[in-house]
Design an enzyme around this catalytic site. Structure first.
Site, PDB file in Angstrom:
ATOM      1  N   GLY A   1      42.878 -20.108 -10.091  1.00 50.61           N
ATOM      2  CA  GLY A   1      41.645 -20.172  -9.677  1.00 50.61           C
ATOM      3  C   GLY A   1      41.499 -18.639  -9.535  1.00 50.61           C
ATOM      4  O   GLY A   1      42.445 -17.584  -9.325  1.00 50.61           O
ATOM      5  N   ALA A   2      40.341 -18.124  -9.562  1.00 50.87           N
ATOM      6  CA  ALA A   2      39.232 -16.514  -8.567  1.00 50.87           C
ATOM      7  C   ALA A   2      40.342 -16.364  -7.426  1.00 50.87           C
ATOM      8  O   ALA A   2      41.045 -15.285  -7.453  1.00 50.87           O
ATOM      9  CB  ALA A   2      38.147 -16.558  -8.816  1.00 50.87           C
TER      10      ALA A   2
ATOM     11  N   ALA B   1      36.048 -12.949  -6.460  1.00 51.57           N
ATOM     12  CA  ALA B   1      36.751 -13.209  -6.956  1.00 51.57           C
ATOM     13  C   ALA B   1      36.184 -13.671  -8.100  1.00 51.57           C
ATOM     14  O   ALA B   1      35.920 -14.675  -8.443  1.00 51.57           O
ATOM     15  CB  ALA B   1      38.477 -13.340  -6.873  1.00 51.57           C
TER      16      ALA B   1
ATOM     17  N   LYS C   1      30.240 -19.213   8.351  1.00 46.12           N
ATOM     18  CA  LYS C   1      29.786 -19.145   6.679  1.00 46.12           C
ATOM     19  C   LYS C   1      29.033 -20.662   6.101  1.00 46.12           C
ATOM     20  O   LYS C   1      28.478 -19.969   4.751  1.00 46.12           O
ATOM     21  CB  LYS C   1      31.231 -18.802   6.488  1.00 46.12           C
TER      22      LYS C   1
ATOM     23  N   ASN D   1      21.780 -13.517  -6.857  1.00 43.74           N
ATOM     24  CA  ASN D   1      21.848 -14.220  -4.867  1.00 43.74           C
ATOM     25  C   ASN D   1      20.688 -13.443  -4.437  1.00 43.74           C
ATOM     26  O   ASN D   1      19.808 -13.615  -3.783  1.00 43.74           O
ATOM     27  CB  ASN D   1      23.490 -13.620  -4.612  1.00 43.74           C
TER      28      ASN D   1
HETATM   29  N1  LIG Z   1      35.721 -16.873  -6.376  1.00 41.91           N
HETATM   30  C1  LIG Z   1      35.301 -16.484  -5.039  1.00 41.91           C
HETATM   31  O1  LIG Z   1      34.481 -15.359  -5.014  1.00 41.91           O
HETATM   32  C2  LIG Z   1      34.762 -17.123  -3.915  1.00 41.91           C
HETATM   33  C3  LIG Z   1      35.323 -18.402  -3.577  1.00 41.91           C
HETATM   34  N2  LIG Z   1      35.098 -18.386  -2.305  1.00 41.91           N
HETATM   35  C4  LIG Z   1      35.834 -20.624  -2.665  1.00 41.91           C
HETATM   36  O2  LIG Z   1      37.371 -20.526  -2.195  1.00 41.91           O
HETATM   37  C5  LIG Z   1      37.709 -21.806  -3.144  1.00 41.91           C
HETATM   38  C6  LIG Z   1      38.075 -21.335  -4.466  1.00 41.91           C
HETATM   39  O3  LIG Z   1      37.620 -20.960  -5.200  1.00 41.91           O
HETATM   40  P1  LIG Z   1      37.703 -19.657  -6.453  1.00 41.91           P
HETATM   41  O4  LIG Z   1      39.625 -19.570  -6.207  1.00 41.91           O
HETATM   42  O5  LIG Z   1      36.596 -19.633  -7.418  1.00 41.91           O
HETATM   43  O6  LIG Z   1      37.479 -21.398  -6.849  1.00 41.91           O
HETATM   44  P2  LIG Z   1      39.036 -22.301  -8.635  1.00 41.91           P
HETATM   45  O7  LIG Z   1      38.211 -23.215  -8.981  1.00 41.91           O
HETATM   46  O8  LIG Z   1      38.895 -21.083  -9.603  1.00 41.91           O
HETATM   47  O9  LIG Z   1      40.765 -22.209  -8.175  1.00 41.91           O
HETATM   48  C7  LIG Z   1      40.632 -22.780  -7.909  1.00 41.91           C
HETATM   49  C8  LIG Z   1      41.519 -23.337  -8.809  1.00 41.91           C
HETATM   50  O10 LIG Z   1      42.994 -24.147  -7.920  1.00 41.91           O
HETATM   51  C9  LIG Z   1      43.595 -25.991  -8.947  1.00 41.91           C
HETATM   52  N3  LIG Z   1      43.415 -26.649  -8.679  1.00 41.91           N
HETATM   53  C10 LIG Z   1      43.281 -27.565  -7.607  1.00 41.91           C
HETATM   54  N4  LIG Z   1      43.767 -29.017  -6.809  1.00 41.91           N
HETATM   55  C11 LIG Z   1      45.309 -28.428  -7.795  1.00 41.91           C
HETATM   56  C12 LIG Z   1      46.313 -29.525  -7.541  1.00 41.91           C
HETATM   57  N5  LIG Z   1      46.039 -30.264  -6.554  1.00 41.91           N
HETATM   58  N6  LIG Z   1      47.066 -28.375  -8.067  1.00 41.91           N
HETATM   59  C13 LIG Z   1      46.632 -27.496  -8.599  1.00 41.91           C
HETATM   60  N7  LIG Z   1      46.119 -26.975  -8.895  1.00 41.91           N
HETATM   61  C14 LIG Z   1      45.398 -27.478  -8.632  1.00 41.91           C
HETATM   62  C15 LIG Z   1      41.820 -26.145 -10.119  1.00 41.91           C
HETATM   63  O11 LIG Z   1      42.301 -25.801 -11.429  1.00 41.91           O
HETATM   64  P3  LIG Z   1      41.396 -27.671 -11.819  1.00 41.91           P
HETATM   65  O12 LIG Z   1      40.450 -26.921 -11.978  1.00 41.91           O
HETATM   66  O13 LIG Z   1      42.372 -27.493 -13.149  1.00 41.91           O
HETATM   67  O14 LIG Z   1      42.209 -28.409 -10.903  1.00 41.91           O
HETATM   68  C16 LIG Z   1      41.387 -24.338 -10.099  1.00 41.91           C
HETATM   69  O15 LIG Z   1      42.399 -23.574 -11.299  1.00 41.91           O
HETATM   70  C17 LIG Z   1      36.845 -22.582  -3.045  1.00 41.91           C
HETATM   71  O16 LIG Z   1      35.894 -23.415  -1.891  1.00 41.91           O
HETATM   72  C18 LIG Z   1      35.152 -21.330  -3.087  1.00 41.91           C
HETATM   73  O17 LIG Z   1      33.866 -21.544  -2.789  1.00 41.91           O
HETATM   74  C19 LIG Z   1      35.621 -18.323  -1.170  1.00 41.91           C
HETATM   75  C20 LIG Z   1      34.732 -17.136  -1.111  1.00 41.91           C
HETATM   76  C21 LIG Z   1      35.061 -16.263  -2.914  1.00 41.91           C
HETATM   77  C1  LIG Z   2      28.868 -15.559   0.438  1.00 40.75           C
HETATM   78  C2  LIG Z   2      28.550 -16.446  -1.171  1.00 40.75           C
HETATM   79  C3  LIG Z   2      26.830 -16.962  -1.040  1.00 40.75           C
HETATM   80  C4  LIG Z   2      28.427 -14.905  -2.282  1.00 40.75           C
HETATM   81  O1  LIG Z   2      28.136 -15.630  -3.649  1.00 40.75           O
HETATM   82  C5  LIG Z   2      29.743 -17.449  -2.071  1.00 40.75           C
HETATM   83  O2  LIG Z   2      30.518 -17.533  -0.879  1.00 40.75           O
HETATM   84  C6  LIG Z   2      29.646 -18.096  -3.232  1.00 40.75           C
HETATM   85  O3  LIG Z   2      28.945 -17.601  -3.792  1.00 40.75           O
HETATM   86  O4  LIG Z   2      29.894 -18.943  -2.919  1.00 40.75           O
END
Ligand SMILES: NC(=O)C1=CN([C@@H]2O[C@H](COP(=O)(O)OP(=O)(O)OC[C@H]3O[C@@H](n4cnc5c(N)ncnc54)[C@H](OP(=O)(O)O)[C@@H]3O)[C@@H](O)[C@H]2O)C=CC1
Ligand SMILES: CC(C)(CO)C(=O)C(=O)O
Length: 308
Positions: free
Chosen positions: A27-28, A133, A188, A206
């Protein structure tokens, strides 16, 4: 970085050997962390649903990640709140006896579910981040330069603070280490309780939430969150929290929130760990939270239209 209740990471004073890191998913946030670790000389493995070699571009550089190879010594788990429990359960048989696990997600409620899955010798941490990200086809974009707060969640974690904090400082720093993550998670949560549901329901960036028509609703949502946080033992001042939320709205004005994106791409949202967590905690303390409850219901209805 200095935050109330936290201290910065000590640099180059490690007497603990570097851990071998793995990251769940592609993921991101996970790939951002993996890229930064790899560029600093670590060799993070990816724990995927199906083992694979992952090639991506990060800051114009081609990077390659191999699959994680058990036994797993240290694992960053940056998955959606609803995927945390299953991810840890799947990892459990492959962890070393003193493995260190770092949860990182928006919303709350996973910690009490995950702690009992681990041995008393296995450390659990939480890292909350303001980095942004975005994952594209074969590239990872660092859309918002932020910072992170890391805290141990059990005694087995505290024994490995230096090694975990130094890696997380590289992955998602600048990092502050706190003794208690809860105050940071509530702060948060207040931000996400406003921005995520409103942008998802109104399908907007936003920055749109700075408009006058949203101010009364934002105030009401935050008043409820502060009441519940305070009852839970983490006092929040509505005026300060509102100021903070408005700053995040301004700073991320051009971004689409993660929940708005989840709805647009017809993915499950994190509403149960955000508005739903507030509603559940409010019930424990007998506090009425009609605004958060309504947002949760509206989002669940919206999600039901496309989620099985
Ligand atoms: N992106 C951002 O800018 C921000 C994100 N966050 C938070 O961080 C967390 C992660 O965000 P983000 O990276 O965007 O999420 P994503 O959904 O992009 O990434 C999560 C990844 O983990 C994989 N995954 C989940 N469970 C498993 C498993 N059991 N085994 C292997 N792979 C797995 C998912 O695959 P699949 O979908 O195929 O299961 C997916 O590719 C979220 O709670 C988000 O709200 C917080 C701040 C900023
Ligand atoms: C802080 C904020 C609201 C930034 O977009 C965020 O954490 C989200 O999008 O999940």
């Amino acid at each position: 970085m200095f935050l109330p209740g936290s201290r910065p990471v000590a640099q180059n004073t490690s007497t603990q050997p570097a851990l071998s890191w793995n990251i769940v998913g592609r993921g991101a946030i996970g790939l951002l962390a993996a890229s930064r670790l790899q560029l600093a000389g670590y060799k993070p493995g990816l724990w995927l649903h199906q083992p694979a070699i992952v090639d991506i571009q990060f800051q114009q550089q081609p990077l390659q990640f191999l699959s994680a190879t058990p036994p797993l010594q240290a694992v960053l788990i940056p998955v959606k709140s609803y995927a945390v429990f299953d991810a840890v359960k799947t990892l459990q048989p492959f962890l070393t006896e003193d493995a260190q696990l770092v949860l990182s997600h928006n919303g709350m409620g996973t910690i009490p579910e995950v702690l009992p899955l681990l041995l008393p010798t296995q450390g659990l941490w939480f890292l909350t981040t303001t980095h942004g990200a975005l994952k594209q086809q074969d590239a990872i974009l660092h859309t918002g330069n932020g910072h992170s707060v890391l805290a141990p969640l059990n005694a087995a974690a505290s024994r490995h603070t230096t090694a975990v904090a130094q890696a997380m400082d590289i992955a998602l720093g600048p990092l502050a280490v706190a003794a208690d993550i809860e105050p940071f998670l509530w702060q948060k949560l207040a931000i996400n309780a406003v921005i995520n549901p409103l942008t998802a329901l109104h399908n907007c960036k936003n920055g749109a939430l700075a408009q006058p028509q949203y101010q009364q609703q934002i105030k009401a949502i935050l008043h409820e969150v502060c009441q519940v946080a305070t009852a839970a033992g983490y006092p929040l001042q509505p005026a300060l929290v509102q100021q903070n939320v408005m700053q995040v709205i301004e700073r991320t004005a051009e971004n689409f929130s993660s929940m708005q994106q989840d709805v647009v791409h017809q993915r499950r949202t994190e509403t149960n760990a955000i508005s739903g967590f507030i509603v559940a905690q409010a019930a424990r303390f007998n506090i009425a939270v009609p605004h958060n409850s309504q947002l949760q219901q509206q989002l669940l209805q919206l999600q039901q239209r496309y989620c099985r």
